[in-house]
Each structure stands twice: as C-alpha cells, then as structure tokens.
Write a protein that holds these residues in place. Structure first.
Motif, PDB file in Angstrom:
ATOM      1  N   ALA A  81       0.830  -1.206   0.000  1.00  0.00           N
ATOM      2  CA  ALA A  81       0.000   0.000   0.000  1.00  0.00           C
ATOM      3  C   ALA A  81       0.863   1.254   0.000  1.00  0.00           C
ATOM      4  N   VAL A  84       2.227   1.687  -3.532  1.00  0.00           N
ATOM      5  CA  VAL A  84       1.190   2.117  -4.473  1.00  0.00           C
ATOM      6  C   VAL A  84       0.817   3.582  -4.237  1.00  0.00           C
ATOM      7  N   GLU A  85       0.717   4.001  -2.988  1.00  0.00           N
ATOM      8  CA  GLU A  85       0.350   5.380  -2.672  1.00  0.00           C
ATOM      9  C   GLU A  85       1.403   6.382  -3.136  1.00  0.00           C
ATOM     10  N   VAL A  90      -2.494   8.394  -7.305  1.00  0.00           N
ATOM     11  CA  VAL A  90      -3.086   7.531  -6.286  1.00  0.00           C
ATOM     12  C   VAL A  90      -3.257   8.325  -4.995  1.00  0.00           C
ATOM     13  N   ALA A  93      -4.664   3.746  -0.398  1.00  0.00           N
ATOM     14  CA  ALA A  93      -4.852   2.316  -0.620  1.00  0.00           C
ATOM     15  C   ALA A  93      -5.151   1.653   0.712  1.00  0.00           C
ATOM     16  N   VAL A 125     -10.276   5.538   2.015  1.00  0.00           N
ATOM     17  CA  VAL A 125     -10.682   5.065   0.691  1.00  0.00           C
ATOM     18  C   VAL A 125     -12.194   4.979   0.513  1.00  0.00           C
ATOM     19  N   ARG A 224      -7.501  -2.262  -2.147  1.00  0.00           N
ATOM     20  CA  ARG A 224      -8.432  -1.266  -2.693  1.00  0.00           C
ATOM     21  C   ARG A 224      -7.685   0.045  -2.895  1.00  0.00           C
ATOM     22  N   ILE A 225      -7.878   0.676  -4.073  1.00  0.00           N
ATOM     23  CA  ILE A 225      -7.127   1.876  -4.425  1.00  0.00           C
ATOM     24  C   ILE A 225      -8.101   3.001  -4.757  1.00  0.00           C
ATOM     25  N   ARG A 226      -7.862   4.171  -4.166  1.00  0.00           N
ATOM     26  CA  ARG A 226      -8.637   5.360  -4.502  1.00  0.00           C
ATOM     27  C   ARG A 226      -7.730   6.341  -5.243  1.00  0.00           C
ATOM     28  N   ILE A 237      -4.940   1.735 -12.981  1.00  0.00           N
ATOM     29  CA  ILE A 237      -4.747   0.431 -12.344  1.00  0.00           C
ATOM     30  C   ILE A 237      -3.811  -0.445 -13.159  1.00  0.00           C
TER      31      ILE A 237
END
Length: 413
Positions: A81, A84-85, A90, A93, A125, A224-226, A237
């Motif tokens: 996470a 990814v953040e 992004v 997450a 999120v 889960r990704i916002r 994604i």
C-alpha cells in the motif's frame, strides 16, 4: 434615433391591442410554451446532474475506484500500500477481502457482498465512516465477528444493534452430518445508510474475520485503491500492475458501474434534445404569430415604407416583436426552472412524507431519493439555445414583411 425605430415600433406593436384576438392568444401561447419548455429543460437537466453526482459521491464513494489482486493473495499489504500510494494519481490504498454470502435472521434471508476491511484505514478510501447511523466501524475488532450492515438490510431482516444473525457462505464444509454450507454467527455492531442500493446488499466485517471465514491463506485478498480522479482509474490500475513484480491483476469501477454512469450521461443528452423540441414547438408558434401580424399590418407596413422606412427597418420591427416573445418566455422559464431545480428534492421528500409513498425504491434504483444539482453551464446552454431558436423563428416572417409592396398593400384601402 433612426436606429431605435425598429425597437420602439416593434415593442409598440407587441403591447398594442389587436382587432384580431386570435393573434393575441397565439402570442400568449407561444410565450407560455417557451416558458414551460425552458423551465422543464433546466429542471430535468438538474435532476440528471443530481443522479450523476450521487453516482460519483455515494456509489463510487463506497465502491472501490480500483482493486489490485495478486495470485494467491497479498502478504504484508502495508508495504504494498505504501508503494502504491507513492505512485502519481493515487490518493490512498487499503486492504480488501470480498466474499459472496447470505445473512439470515428469524427465517428471513438476504444475499449480500461480505466485505472485509481494516477499520483504521477505511476512511481513507471510502465514505462509509461518514454514513454510520448507529455504531462505528471501530467496533469491528478481529476475532469478535461483528458485522456492519446497511439500513435497508437491517429493516428487511428486522434486526438491530446487538442482534446475532447467521452468516452463510456458499463454500461447502465436510462434517459428520454431510456436506454443509459454511455458517457463522455474527453480531450486528453498526448500521450505515448511504441512500443507495448498497444499503440492502452490503455487509462489512473485520478483514481478519473475513480471512478466517473465507479460509484465505494470505493476509488479505486484494488492495483497494482510490485515485485523485476516478476517471483515471481504468488506465491507472494497469499502470500500477505494470510497475509491480509478480502475478498481479486489476479491475476498476467501470467494470461494475461504468454502464450505469454512461447510461446517465446518454439519457441526459437524449432527454435534453427531446425537451428542446418543446422550445421548438413554441418557436413555431412565434412564426405563426408573426405571419398573422404581418398579414394584419399590411397597411401599416405600406405607410411606413412610403414614409421612407427601408426593408431592413421593417424586418427589424418584426424581429423585435418575435424576439420579445421569446426573451420574456425564456426569462420566465429560466426563473421557474432555477427555482424548481433548487427545491425539487425537498418538495418530493415532503410529498413522500405526506402521502406515505416512495418515488424511488432503493431495491429498484441505485438511490432512494430524487437528487438535483443546478449547473450554470446547463442554464447558459438552455438559455442560449432557446434564444437562438427564437431568433431563427423571426427571420422568415420578418423577411416576408420587408417584401410587402406599398402600392399593392394600399390598393384597396
């Protein structure tokens, strides 16, 4: 002064009493038609904007913008996470595990999406924490098997805070009694309401409890990704998947709710075009009115021509008269439309309470109330289109008036 002659005479013709009352009736019907057309167009576009907004803020506030999967599950989700953040676009997450199941209580059963979350990071999120009506997400402690359900689901099952309900998963479990579905007693620790279909088919539990129920070997099932902009999710994604090592895959909100979003956009366009026909009908009435006025004012036109009025001046007089009908109708319609758009939600809610009925049922529609969002851009487009149609409607009758020959018109006077 000569430049103002078409304006003054056109307005005088508009306000003067006519021998032919049918012309006055047609003029009034043209104005009323323009008013109703513009008002309804603004109101309907505002309602469609409201559906679009609610889809974004409520449905897509609860539904993940994107979900990142890994074959076999994700271990050490916090490290993933954080990585990814750090990628562009992004926002946040959080871990996510989803299971298909059913909830039962007192002989009533409802199919649900069982969603495992980490309560401490869910607010980053999802809008779920802001829509809790009873209890709180922090009540979902690992090992206690608490569940947070939607208001409509609680109403359907007739359960409240503290009630123990049966959670069933379709996975088979071998037992001395034979093959049985996986069953667990869980306690209702919270109720949420977002005014959407999710209120009737979503159950939220702690992610550790979801892992145990689903017998998932990994720490979590997915991430889960916002995104900062939800429209970046479809491309974003796959960019994330491409930058990670391992057997990752992803999905985004357009796979589950994209058709609904596109349908609302298309319906707004089509309904707008259809309702614009009401304005066009009113514009045809303007044409009829001006043609009848030109016929009625043949002698006046001839006298003005003999006094030195040019065809351009005559044309301007009747254009002013036709545009006056259109402008007044558009102004009244805009006022009514804006007032209606600002009050329609409260008005419909009051009528529902008064007559004890519901226009939008959350079991059928994705929200349970009538939303409205007034946009200046829509108002400007409607006003501009209506005024343009009104202007075009004046051209042919005004041109006919400018072609009147004085000698012919005064021959029998």
């Amino acid at each position: 002064m000569r430049a103002n002659i078409p304006l003054w005479i056109g307005l005088r013709y508009l306000a003067a009493k006519r021998r032919n009352h049918f012309i006055s009736f047609i003029s009034m019907s043209s104005m009323i038609g323009m008013t109703l057309g513009v008002a309804v167009l603004i109101l309907v576009l505002s309602v469609m904007n409201g559906f679009d907004r609610e889809l974004r803020e409520r449905i897509l506030g609860m539904v993940p913008h994107a979900v990142l999967y890994k074959y076999g599950g994700i271990e050490d989700w916090e490290v993933l996470a954080t990585r990814v953040e750090g990628l562009p676009g992004v926002a946040a997450a959080a871990p996510l595990t989803r299971l298909q199941g059913m909830l039962g209580y007192g002989g009533r059963v409802q199919g649900v999406m069982i969603t495992g979350i980490e309560p401490g990071v869910e607010e980053r999120v999802s809008i779920l924490p802001q829509h809790m009506t009873e209890g709180e997400l922090e009540s979902l402690q690992p090992g206690e098997f608490g569940v947070v359900i939607g208001e409509l689901l609680a109403r359907h099952l007739k359960v409240g805070m503290g009630d123990k309900i049966t959670m069933m998963l379709p996975e088979a479990t071998l037992s001395p009694a034979g093959v049985l579905p996986r069953i667990k007693r869980v306690t209702v620790t919270g109720i949420f309401s977002v005014g959407a279909e999710l209120d009737s088919n979503l159950a939220v539990i702690n992610i550790d409890d979801a892992r145990k129920l689903g017998r998932i070997d990994a720490e979590v099932q997915s991430l889960r990704i916002r995104f900062d902009d939800l429209f970046d999710a479809p491309a974003g994604i796959w960019e994330i998947v491409g930058q990670l090592d391992g057997r990752y895959s992803g999905t985004d909100w357009t796979r589950t709710h994209g058709n609904l979003f596109q349908a609302i956009r298309m319906e707004k366009t089509m309904i707008g075009l259809l309702l614009l026909m009401i304005v066009a009908v009113a514009a045809f009435n303007i044409i009829s009115t001006l043609i009848m006025v030109v016929t009625d004012k043949q002698a006046d036109i001839a006298i003005l021509r003999t006094m030195g009025a040019t065809p351009r001046t005559i044309m301007g007089i009747f254009m002013v008269q036709g545009l006056s009908i259109g402008v007044v109708g558009v102004l009244l319609g805009t006022t009514l439309g804006i007032s209606g758009a600002l009050t329609i939600s409260d008005l419909i809610a009051a009528l529902e309470r008064l007559f004890q009925f519901q226009i939008l049922n959350a079991d059928v529609y994705f929200i349970s109330y009538l939303p409205s969002q007034l946009k200046l851009s829509d108002v400007l487009i409607v006003v501009s289109a209506s005024l343009t149609i009104s202007f075009l409607a004046t051209l042919y009758p005004s041109y006919r008036a400018s072609r009147v020959q004085p000698a012919e018109a005064l021959r029998y006077e």
